[in-house]
Structure formats: C-alpha cells, structure tokens
Design an enzyme around this catalytic site. Structure first.
Site, PDB file in Angstrom:
ATOM      1  N   ARG A  33       0.838  -1.205   0.000  1.00  0.00           N
ATOM      2  CA  ARG A  33       0.000   0.000   0.000  1.00  0.00           C
ATOM      3  C   ARG A  33       0.871   1.252   0.000  1.00  0.00           C
ATOM      4  NH1 ARG A  33      -4.862  -2.111   0.484  1.00  0.00           N
ATOM      5  NH2 ARG A  33      -5.103  -3.998   1.707  1.00  0.00           N
ATOM      6  N   ASN A  95       6.238   5.881 -13.938  1.00  0.00           N
ATOM      7  CA  ASN A  95       6.932   7.094 -14.354  1.00  0.00           C
ATOM      8  C   ASN A  95       8.386   6.736 -14.656  1.00  0.00           C
ATOM      9  OD1 ASN A  95       4.624   8.713 -13.688  1.00  0.00           O
ATOM     10  ND2 ASN A  95       5.196   8.489 -11.550  1.00  0.00           N
ATOM     11  N   HIS A 108       8.642   0.950 -10.605  1.00  0.00           N
ATOM     12  CA  HIS A 108       7.451   0.652  -9.809  1.00  0.00           C
ATOM     13  C   HIS A 108       6.216   1.044 -10.602  1.00  0.00           C
ATOM     14  CE1 HIS A 108       8.663   4.776  -8.823  1.00  0.00           C
ATOM     15  NE2 HIS A 108       7.411   5.040  -8.493  1.00  0.00           N
ATOM     16  N   MET A 109       5.132   0.336 -10.319  1.00  0.00           N
ATOM     17  CA  MET A 109       3.872   0.638 -10.968  1.00  0.00           C
ATOM     18  C   MET A 109       2.829   0.903  -9.898  1.00  0.00           C
ATOM     19  SD  MET A 109       1.857  -1.206 -14.090  1.00  0.00           S
ATOM     20  CE  MET A 109       3.310  -1.025 -15.090  1.00  0.00           C
ATOM     21  N   HIS A 110       2.122   2.022 -10.055  1.00  0.00           N
ATOM     22  CA  HIS A 110       1.013   2.367  -9.177  1.00  0.00           C
ATOM     23  C   HIS A 110      -0.256   1.741  -9.746  1.00  0.00           C
ATOM     24  CE1 HIS A 110       3.066   5.883  -7.190  1.00  0.00           C
ATOM     25  NE2 HIS A 110       3.774   5.820  -8.313  1.00  0.00           N
TER      26      HIS A 110
END
Length: 124
Positions: A33, A95, A108-110
C-alpha cells in the site's frame, strides 16, 4: 541508463530496512500500500530485481520476472476489487526519468482505483 542506486527507498524496503504494508509478495514481486494514497485503492508493485524504469525492466528482466510481475498486478487488482471482472476498473501508472517525474529510481507501478480517476494528462 544511469547505474542503479541501491540506497533508494524501494531497495531498502526490499532489504527489510523500512517496513511496508504488504498486499502480495511473490518470488519476483512485492506489492504494498502507498503511504500517501491518492485513491481508495492505491498500491505500488515493484520487482525484486534492480531495475530503474519500465524500459530497463522490459529490456533486461528475465521472462520469469516479467510474467510474475504482471500476473501479480492482475491478481492484486482482482483481490482489491478493481479489476474488470467484478470492479469498475483502475489506472496503472509508471513514471520514467525526469520528464516522467520519476521520484524513486527503482521501477514501480502504481495501481489506483475505487473512484473515477479523471483525465490522465491535462493539456498544456
């Protein structure tokens, strides 16, 4: 491509130096999270390997790492109720570099969902 900086916050999380609220951990992927959520559902998925950006990951990760990462994202989207097989959808964002406003130099991926997300990029 710049050299990987193993002092970044995600590398420190992977080493257990910084706690996180884990949602899913697999052989190659950690999903947790976000500490400053921007939506009712907001998790980050990171590969356990030292990859700087999506293009670095896609070009240099093993097939097993790539498959594991994407399957972990699909599983988490389902489990959090935002996947299209029961939910109303989500946004996946990564990003890269200065123009992509990447804040942490670890790929990283949200995954954001639980409400309408609005336009992805405002004109201008």
């Amino acid at each position: 491509m710049p050299a990987y900086d193993d002092s970044n916050i995600f590398a420190r999380i992977l080493r257990g130096e910084i706690p996180n609220d884990t949602v899913l951990e697999t052989e190659h992927t950690l999903v947790f999270r976000d500490i400053r959520p921007q939506a009712p559902v907001h998790v980050l998925a990171i590969p356990k390997g030292a990859y700087i950006s999506y293009d670095d990951f896609a070009a240099n990760a093993s097939d097993a790492e790539i498959v594991d990462f994407h399957r972990a994202l699909a599983r988490v989207a389902r489990e959090l109720g935002v996947a299209l097989d029961g939910g109303l959808g989500f946004r996946a964002i990564t990003n890269a570099g200065e123009h992509g406003v990447q804040e942490v130099p670890h790929f990283h991926m949200h995954i954001l969902g639980g409400r309408p997300m609005g336009r992805m990029v405002q004109p201008g």
